[in-house]
Design an enzyme around this catalytic site. Sequence first.
Site, short mmCIF file in Angstrom:
data_model
loop_
_atom_site.label_atom_id
_atom_site.label_comp_id
_atom_site.label_asym_id
_atom_site.label_seq_id
_atom_site.Cartn_x
_atom_site.Cartn_y
_atom_site.Cartn_z
N SER A 6 0.85 -1.18 0.00
CA SER A 6 0.00 0.00 0.00
C SER A 6 0.89 1.24 0.00
CB SER A 6 -0.87 -0.04 1.26
OG SER A 6 -1.55 1.18 1.41
N CYS A 64 -11.11 0.64 23.71
CA CYS A 64 -11.89 1.88 23.71
C CYS A 64 -11.58 2.76 22.51
CB CYS A 64 -11.63 2.65 25.00
SG CYS A 64 -9.88 2.83 25.35
#
Lengths: 454, 454
Positions: free
Chosen positions: B188, B314
Amino acid sequence: MSYFDVASSAPLHPVARQALIAALDEGWADPARLHREGRRARLLLDAARETAADAVGCRPDELIFTPSGTRAVHLGVAGVRAARRRVGSRVVVSAVEHSSVLHAAGDDAAEVPVDRFGRVDPAVFAGALTADTALAALQSANHEVGTVQPVAEAAEACRAAGVPLLVDAAQSLGWGPVDGDWSLLTASAHKWGGPAGVGLLAVRKGTRFAPQDPADERESGRSPGFENIPAVLAAAASLRAVRAEAAEGGLRLSALVDRIRARVPALVPDVEVVGDPVRRLPHVVTFSCLYVDGEALLHELDRAGFSVSSGSSCTSGTLTPSHVLRAMGVLSEGNVRVSLGAGATEEEVERFLGVLPGVVSSVRERLGAPGAASAAAPGAGPVVVDALGKRCPIPVIELAKVIGGVPVGGTVTVLSDDAAARLDIPAWCGMRGQEYLGEERRERGSAYGVRRLV
Amino acid sequence: MSYFDVASSAPLHPVARQALIAALDEGWADPARLHREGRRARLLLDAARETAADAVGCRPDELIFTPSGTRAVHLGVAGVRAARRRVGSRVVVSAVEHSSVLHAAGDDAAEVPVDRFGRVDPAVFAGALTADTALAALQSANHEVGTVQPVAEAAEACRAAGVPLLVDAAQSLGWGPVDGDWSLLTASAHKWGGPAGVGLLAVRKGTRFAPQDPADERESGRSPGFENIPAVLAAAASLRAVRAEAAEGGLRLSALVDRIRARVPALVPDVEVVGDPVRRLPHVVTFSCLYVDGEALLHELDRAGFSVSSGSSCTSGTLTPSHVLRAMGVLSEGNVRVSLGAGATEEEVERFLGVLPGVVSSVRERLGAPGAASAAAPGAGPVVVDALGKRCPIPVIELAKVIGGVPVGGTVTVLSDDAAARLDIPAWCGMRGQEYLGEERRERGSAYGVRRLV
């Protein structure tokens, strides 16, 4: 140099260029990240989506960016087909859709025919929508001949039948939003002067959609892969810019196209201008020249400073003529598509019209094309022209050479294994007022029958 | 501002920027067209392919450009699986592959475990290659912890077993070619400072490959959609440029990473530095901080001028910790990945080390984290901590608060429905020298048992 091929790809619009370069410094980070570079990228992506959705006429959360128009079509078709698998597997398409739509729809798609202008009859389209139809697709305007399709009517019929309609708006979105109550819309930024690397896929709320690619959280889970934010911003900004110029520019280019449509048949003998003369894109005009090799024509025009494209078989990798011309039943040999960019001038068009007759006649001369009325060996009984192994436009040239030697009422049989002959021999008969008797498959190629009437 | 998140996305390399801007004017046309703009685009595309193939270490006709690294992985996996359908459907992957590989491989892929450093054992990898294995995938280096994988050994085992190996080289290609006799390689461009919108897929000659997307003539029929030539040129040029700088830059960054690896545990109590200390990428270092909320930590670091990323639950959309940290069995709370760009300086790193202790302690204070040894309500019998509904790092903090009040040999049961607890409670036990007794599923969440040993 005059670049008359914006329907393939347009040069970058100045606004796109400016937005792209600015965003290279602002939009390179991962918009999924929580840090400031990520948040800034996310803001830019959201802004681009708002702008593009506004131009499309949908909500931002109905629009995703894809890496190309082709990918937008593939993802859209796959997503609807999978979600509606229980309804059925039938896909209805017009016969003149872009190849990306036809390939996504598959070989067993139901093709709705078009008239000689390349236009779908909305009643026929509506009639194709059976109870087991998963999806229908109709382009807003054709990419090869510029004919505008009756999308609003087709969308209405689709709503009535409970079938989602996908509109490939690749050629028209720069000119304006697509009317009608469509369910999906696709487009491609490099067609309107945006950068490569950006397609749009809008999926209206309420359209059942099940992404088929491996899971990926980007673009609402509908287009996997890292977002190309600089390009997306440039695409959105240039779409807004070309829209602002569309009304005025469209009128100007439409007048130039009208000039080409009127003048080419007057300047060049044996030419057929194809596509709808009225319900058409402002900037596209296509014509075909009898007895001309499309590739040679393109090369000569290129040498003369004009970049155009062609649907002739000799300019395709597969040596078959464009499926659009085939569906329209028009001549494919010597085919030229002119698509004008916003900057195209009257002078360029005049220069093109000045150059074209000489270019066509030089190609014809080189190929030994017949003159207005040529005489050939007379004879009793049926005449057979063996054009096996010869490519477009030779079979038609050979036919034209011998027909003068056949008595009125007599027949010529052309043997040809060239895919273009199937289209161009009947088209020649139509242009010349001769009778086309049909095709008979042979072990090698086909035999095409023609009766001399005039 | 110090951007320490190049493993997510790197800012555009100056060479990429220059090449991209130059190619905007030269490479916008359709390379499939015969006119001069099309031919020029084709030449640029061919040149980019030569350059990129040279850097990858393959032939130009083995390399295609895709719109992203994710797409390269998806297309590569799908193409091999389809071509080898008759061999079998099994796909072998390491447990720490990038999510694009895991999603493409599917839920039923065979996952090869890793050690606590995140490294695959090549013998275990080889053992997973059964006769019905269609494809194996192993990253060159891990994207979250920087651990380098034994790709050459895995490739040798794959060749012996007749199984093609796909190497996701997204994190390492800028540092050098991938050793070993792999069959497919993906990468990439925005990871090495190239633009967004470019992935690479190399498929070695002899690898059976059947593209699964709808037919499209672009990129050897393996990646549908209009080519993004300006971006592809920028990607190739910048890959060559970063490679020229790799040896020197790698040494420099590796020393900075060593400094972080050594100093963070000394500066911040209760920290676990994760990933292989030796066989690692030069520029990536990851650590986890006990009793810290990863999102709060990221925000505080961001306010202090440092952009990093995190594998804590989180900070993910799904509220589950990174699958990489899970597979390694290491602490996931308060996780920070630092990935240094070529321009990162010693001063920035020192500033980071100066800021980190205060940031961590302020987050811990806010969460009421226990000190070095905290006392809590003593009591006879088993202690139960009800942390249901509480998110990471609260369950571990609650556990740490009560353990001091439990006699040595006594147990604490933590009730938690937070996905991170499964990883972090055993990790805490390991760091604290306590005994982890295991997990028992309950109607809501799980009960985690801990015995106090020290």
